[in-house]
Motif scaffolding. Structure first.
Motif, mmCIF file in Angstrom:
data_model
loop_
_atom_site.group_PDB
_atom_site.id
_atom_site.type_symbol
_atom_site.label_atom_id
_atom_site.label_comp_id
_atom_site.label_asym_id
_atom_site.label_seq_id
_atom_site.Cartn_x
_atom_site.Cartn_y
_atom_site.Cartn_z
ATOM 1 N N GLU A 63 0.858 -1.193 0.000
ATOM 2 C CA GLU A 63 0.000 0.000 0.000
ATOM 3 C C GLU A 63 0.890 1.237 0.000
ATOM 4 N N ASN A 99 -3.445 5.052 4.753
ATOM 5 C CA ASN A 99 -4.134 3.772 4.560
ATOM 6 C C ASN A 99 -3.297 2.624 5.094
ATOM 7 N N ASP A 154 -2.767 -2.969 -2.901
ATOM 8 C CA ASP A 154 -3.495 -1.901 -3.575
ATOM 9 C C ASP A 154 -3.301 -2.126 -5.075
ATOM 10 N N MET A 184 -6.942 -4.647 -3.167
ATOM 11 C CA MET A 184 -7.654 -3.635 -2.382
ATOM 12 C C MET A 184 -7.779 -2.394 -3.259
ATOM 13 N N SER A 192 -10.791 0.833 -4.963
ATOM 14 C CA SER A 192 -12.143 1.393 -5.065
ATOM 15 C C SER A 192 -12.773 1.009 -6.400
ATOM 16 N N GLN A 217 -13.137 -3.896 -1.480
ATOM 17 C CA GLN A 217 -13.443 -2.582 -2.030
ATOM 18 C C GLN A 217 -13.238 -1.508 -0.968
ATOM 19 N N LYS A 218 -12.475 -0.484 -1.327
ATOM 20 C CA LYS A 218 -12.271 0.675 -0.442
ATOM 21 C C LYS A 218 -13.345 1.705 -0.734
ATOM 22 N N PRO A 219 -13.808 2.441 0.231
ATOM 23 C CA PRO A 219 -13.535 2.266 1.659
ATOM 24 C C PRO A 219 -14.275 1.038 2.188
#
Length: 120
Positions: A8, A13, A52, A79, A81, A101-103
């Motif tokens: 990440e 985060n 990520d 990870m 969005s 899925q972020k958040p």
């Protein structure tokens, strides 16, 4: 103790995710880039890799391809969005075992990690 590699690049985060995972009694190693993660994986093995998708140098999709070529032992979870990759493929189609899925909600995140590690 289960070992997790976290890839990440966003410092906030990364710290948040590490704090959550440490409270769940996991051993965490982190890096901000897929290329650095491959170097770490030359010397260590992990039960789970969280990455990520949008990373500098080597993004999460390129990482999964190179990882699968070299070792491919641990489960790898995206990870992001986004719900698909830049090419429009799903994360499972490019080789991930799943995605977060972020958040995300902390309770759901913790449960998902336990499930991926076969703990529930």
């Amino acid at each position: 103790m289960k070992k997790i590699l976290l890839i990440e690049d966003n410092v906030m985060n990364c710290e948040l995710i590490k704090d959550i995972l440490v409270l769940c009694n996991y051993q965490i190693t982190s890096t901000g880039d897929g290329a650095d993660a491959l170097v770490i994986l030359e010397n260590e093995s992990f039960d789970l890799i969280l990455t990520d998708i949008h990373l500098p140098k080597m993004d999460g999709v390129e990482f999964i391809h190179k990882f699968k070529e070299s070792k491919g032992i641990a489960k790898v979870v995206a990870m992001t969005s986004d719900l698909t990759t830049k090419s429009g493929e799903t994360f499972e189609e490019v080789g991930f075992h799943g995605y977060i899925q972020k958040p995300f909600k902390v309770s759901e995140f913790r449960q998902y990690i336990k499930t991926m590690l076969g703990e529930s």
